[in-house]
Design an enzyme around this catalytic site. Structure first.
Site, short mmCIF file in Angstrom:
data_model
loop_
_atom_site.label_atom_id
_atom_site.label_comp_id
_atom_site.label_asym_id
_atom_site.label_seq_id
_atom_site.Cartn_x
_atom_site.Cartn_y
_atom_site.Cartn_z
N LYS A 175 53.58 -31.33 29.14
CA LYS A 175 54.00 -32.67 28.72
C LYS A 175 55.11 -33.14 29.64
O LYS A 175 56.26 -32.73 29.51
CB LYS A 175 54.51 -32.58 27.27
CG LYS A 175 54.26 -33.82 26.42
CD LYS A 175 54.91 -35.09 26.92
CE LYS A 175 56.35 -35.21 26.52
NZ LYS A 175 57.04 -36.34 27.17
N GLY B 279 65.14 -29.57 29.06
CA GLY B 279 65.59 -30.90 28.66
C GLY B 279 66.94 -30.81 27.98
O GLY B 279 67.71 -29.88 28.22
N SER B 280 67.20 -31.77 27.12
CA SER B 280 68.54 -31.85 26.53
C SER B 280 68.75 -30.79 25.45
O SER B 280 67.79 -30.32 24.82
CB SER B 280 68.72 -33.25 25.93
OG SER B 280 67.77 -33.44 24.92
N GLU C 275 70.08 -31.27 22.58
CA GLU C 275 69.72 -31.81 21.27
C GLU C 275 68.23 -31.59 20.96
O GLU C 275 67.86 -31.08 19.90
CB GLU C 275 70.04 -33.31 21.29
CG GLU C 275 69.88 -34.01 19.99
CD GLU C 275 69.97 -35.52 20.18
OE1 GLU C 275 70.29 -35.99 21.29
OE2 GLU C 275 69.69 -36.23 19.20
N GLY D 183 66.29 -29.48 22.49
CA GLY D 183 66.09 -28.02 22.48
C GLY D 183 66.32 -27.43 21.09
O GLY D 183 65.57 -26.56 20.64
N GLU E 127 65.66 -24.26 28.62
CA GLU E 127 66.54 -24.57 29.76
C GLU E 127 67.19 -25.91 29.43
O GLU E 127 66.54 -26.94 29.53
CB GLU E 127 65.74 -24.70 31.06
CG GLU E 127 64.98 -23.45 31.46
CD GLU E 127 65.85 -22.43 32.18
OE1 GLU E 127 67.05 -22.69 32.35
OE2 GLU E 127 65.31 -21.38 32.54
N CYS F 198 70.89 -30.61 35.88
CA CYS F 198 71.39 -29.86 34.71
C CYS F 198 72.60 -29.01 35.08
O CYS F 198 73.53 -28.86 34.30
CB CYS F 198 70.29 -29.00 34.14
SG CYS F 198 69.47 -27.99 35.39
N GLU G 204 77.95 -33.90 28.81
CA GLU G 204 77.13 -34.04 30.01
C GLU G 204 76.92 -35.53 30.30
O GLU G 204 76.42 -36.26 29.44
CB GLU G 204 75.78 -33.36 29.76
CG GLU G 204 74.91 -33.29 30.98
CD GLU G 204 73.59 -32.57 30.71
OE1 GLU G 204 73.01 -32.77 29.63
OE2 GLU G 204 73.16 -31.82 31.59
P1 NAD Z 1 65.08 -34.86 26.85
O1 NAD Z 1 65.42 -33.67 26.04
O2 NAD Z 1 65.32 -36.19 26.27
O3 NAD Z 1 63.52 -34.84 27.21
C1 NAD Z 1 62.94 -33.75 27.85
C2 NAD Z 1 61.46 -33.71 27.49
O4 NAD Z 1 61.33 -33.49 26.10
C3 NAD Z 1 60.71 -35.01 27.78
O5 NAD Z 1 59.42 -34.68 28.24
C4 NAD Z 1 60.67 -35.68 26.43
O6 NAD Z 1 59.58 -36.57 26.26
C5 NAD Z 1 60.50 -34.48 25.52
N1 NAD Z 1 60.96 -34.71 24.14
C6 NAD Z 1 61.80 -35.67 23.66
N2 NAD Z 1 61.97 -35.51 22.33
C7 NAD Z 1 61.25 -34.43 21.97
C8 NAD Z 1 61.04 -33.75 20.73
N3 NAD Z 1 61.63 -34.14 19.61
N4 NAD Z 1 60.26 -32.64 20.73
C9 NAD Z 1 59.69 -32.20 21.87
N5 NAD Z 1 59.82 -32.81 23.07
C10 NAD Z 1 60.60 -33.92 23.11
O7 NAD Z 1 65.81 -34.65 28.23
P2 NAD Z 1 65.77 -35.61 29.50
O8 NAD Z 1 66.65 -36.77 29.21
O9 NAD Z 1 64.37 -35.89 29.92
O10 NAD Z 1 66.39 -34.66 30.63
C11 NAD Z 1 67.73 -34.53 30.80
C12 NAD Z 1 68.21 -33.25 30.17
O11 NAD Z 1 67.49 -32.13 30.67
C13 NAD Z 1 69.66 -32.99 30.51
O12 NAD Z 1 70.36 -32.57 29.36
C14 NAD Z 1 69.57 -31.85 31.52
O13 NAD Z 1 70.71 -31.06 31.60
C15 NAD Z 1 68.39 -31.10 31.05
N6 NAD Z 1 67.83 -30.26 32.12
C16 NAD Z 1 68.01 -28.90 32.07
C17 NAD Z 1 67.53 -28.10 33.10
C18 NAD Z 1 67.74 -26.61 33.09
O14 NAD Z 1 67.07 -25.92 33.85
N7 NAD Z 1 68.60 -26.08 32.25
C19 NAD Z 1 66.86 -28.67 34.17
C20 NAD Z 1 66.68 -30.05 34.20
C21 NAD Z 1 67.18 -30.84 33.15
#
Ligand code: NAD
Length: 497
Positions: free
Chosen positions: A199, A251-252, A254, A256, A273, A307, A404
């Site tokens: 996704k 992703g974020s 929250e 996660g 991550e 990140c 962040e």
């Molecule tokens: P996000 O958490 O908003 O979204 C990430 C993904 O999750 C997207 O594909 C989104 O559609 C999906 N998503 C959103 N809500 C969801 C839910 N309730 N259940 C399942 N999936 C859902 O994050 P973002 O804004 O796309 O990315 C930025 C964040 O990602 C930052 O916090 C960054 O630090 C983090 N990040 C971490 C790493 C790492 O390796 N640790 C790498 C890159 C980015």
């Protein structure tokens, strides 16, 4: 130091790069469809609810294509297709055949590198210099690296065991490194014999969809990789799906947390991550000019949409003024503009929502007493851009020191002793990465073992290699990607009889 927060003055003419000849990369190598469907079971399928949404070029604000909005029934179909492939053609594919397919994917990515780089910059706003020199080569490198593991898995875990695939894997990725995050996820999963439902993030789906052409040409059987585009609802449906054996999420923090709750109900394995607020520690014996470049690379790579961005700079008090002065001078020379221009250092902010969040956090930082210093060279008059920014006078209690920003914004703090540096560095809930600059090797080791971070770079920053495991601790998540350790999450170990 040059604090221009009270009344920002335009940069001197010599510093505005007036007359710098643009060097835009041609977009003619990319062929965009008007509308993209979902990739399920080896065929393009329209979304079950018949909805598409625009994907936008953040440098212009204009839509460039329509993306299918997948929902729960599409996730059901994709999981079923992945299960059928796992039990069928993929199970019948030998480890050495898997290895050859991964190797072909890597080669095809290299052959089409320019096309992927241009599309990545067009859809996500990152400078072409970075998508060309970092994202695409590293994505290919991950497939090359894992091609090597595919037929050696039993040896990867110390002998006496068989490494079996986990099954159907759900992978959810963010928008900051769209192709690279897809590669980080797909390569180890496929090397270990799993099948996948991927996704992508809603604002940056295009390179994952272009990757379908590469996967097909490389000979990957239908259903081994399925791509369901869409928003958070599609991600949530995937995370909670009872037919999925493992979820890998980047992703974020929250989101996660919500995914951890969802997988608690299904029993699926999980790696997370998540976000970060990484400390970059500069001791007074550091080579200043190199450390300034390290700080630049740490915070302004990919507009700070990283990140592990070194977003908290901790400078030893005795060199703080000299260091900050050099850093501000260097910041003023960063070129902000068209992501497709080969001269550009800082491209577009990925979305209007992200720009609003960056803007808000900077306003809060000022209201809490930090001093803003930023470039005042003109920004493009359309699209979403934010100038490289430094906050000085930051205290560990300020929100800019804890939250962040995920943008080109650096919080600078000072410390007197190494102990104080460690205390300040560890004063956030995150634990993804950190950096240390010093000429003293023993001090590197002393500092690294006290920093609560999954990755510590010494006298460098933001270095990535597929052989080197990457991942966090605490609010930055758990599990590793890359290296032998990155395979752990994708195998079940059985005793060899
Ligand atoms: P996000 O958490 O908003 O979204 C990430 C993904 O999750 C997207 O594909 C989104 O559609 C999906 N998503 C959103 N809500 C969801 C839910 N309730 N259940 C399942 N999936 C859902 O994050 P973002 O804004 O796309 O990315 C930025 C964040 O990602 C930052 O916090 C960054 O630090 C983090 N990040 C971490 C790493 C790492 O390796 N640790 C790498 C890159 C980015």
């Amino acid at each position: 130091m040059n604090d221009r927060s009270a009344e920002p003055e335009p940069l001197a003419a010599a510093q505005t790069f007036a007359g710098y000849a643009p060097a835009p990369e041609s977009t003619s190598i990319v062929t965009l469809a008007d509308r993209y469907d979902l990739w399920i079971g080896g065929e393009w399928r329209p979304p079950s609810e018949g909805r598409w949404f625009p994907t936008v070029n953040p440098a212009s604000g204009e839509p460039i294509a329509e993306i299918a909005e997948g929902s729960a029934p599409d996730i059901d179909a994709a999981v079923a297709a992945a299960r059928a492939a796992f039990d069928g053609p993929w199970a019948a594919t030998s480890p050495s055949q898997r290895s050859r397919i991964l190797f072909r994917i890597a080669r095809l990515l290299q052959e089409r590198a320019r096309e992927f780089a241009v599309l990545e910059s067009l859809d996500g706003g990152k400078p072409i210099r970075e998508s060309r020199d970092v994202d695409v080569p590293l994505a290919a490198a991950h497939f090359f690296y894992h091609a090597g593991w595919a037929d050696k898995l039993d040896w990867a875990f110390g002998g006496g065991v068989h490494a079996r695939p986990v099954g159907v894997v759900g992978q959810i990725i963010p928008w900051n490194f769209p192709l690279l995050m897809a590669a980080w996820k797909l390569a180890p999963a496929l090397a270990a014999g799993n099948t996948v439902v991927l996704k992508p993030a809603e604002t940056t789906s295009l390179t994952a969809l272009l990757l379908v052409e590469v996967l097909r040409e490389a000979g990957l059987p239908a259903g081994v990789v399925n791509i369901v585009t869409g928003g958070g609802d599609a991600g949530a449906a995937l995370a909670a799906h009872p037919g999925v054996d493992k979820i890998a999420f980047t992703g974020s923090t929250e989101v996660g947390r919500s995914i951890r709750r969802a997988t608690a109900a299904t029993g699926a394995r999980l790696t997370l991550e998540l976000g970060g607020k990484s400390a970059h520690v500069i001791y007074d014996d550091a080579p200043l000019d190199q450390a300034v470049e390290g700080a630049v690379q740490g915070i302004w790579f990919n507009q700070g949409h990283v990140c592990c961005a070194g977003s908290r700079l901790l400078v030893q008090e005795s060199i703080a003024d000299a260091f900050t002065e050099r850093l501000v001078a260097r910041m003023q020379r960063l070129r902000v503009g068209d992501p497709l221009d080969k001269n550009t250092d800082i491209g577009a902010i990925n979305s209007g929502a992200q720009l609003a969040r960056i803007t808000e956090l900077c306003e809060i930082a000022e209201s809490e007493g930090a001093r803003r210093v930023q470039t005042t060279a003109a920004l493009p008059d359309r699209g979403w851009f934010f100038p490289p920014t430094i906050f000085t006078g930051v205290d560990t209690s300020h929100r800019i020191a804890v939250e962040e920003v995920f943008g080109p914004v650096l919080a600078v703090m000072t410390f007197r002793t190494p102990q104080e540096a460690i205390a300040k560095a560890n004063s956030t809930p995150y634990g993804l990465a950190a950096g240390v600059w010093t000429s003293d090797g023993a001090r590197i080791l002393w500092t690294a073992e006290r920093l609560r971070a999954g990755v510590v770079w010494a006298n460098t920053y933001n270095q990535f290699d597929p052989a080197s495991p990457f991942g966090g601790m605490r609010a930055s998540g758990f599990g590793r990607e890359g290296g032998r350790q990155g395979l752990d999450a994708y195998v079940n170990l059985e005793a060899a009889s």
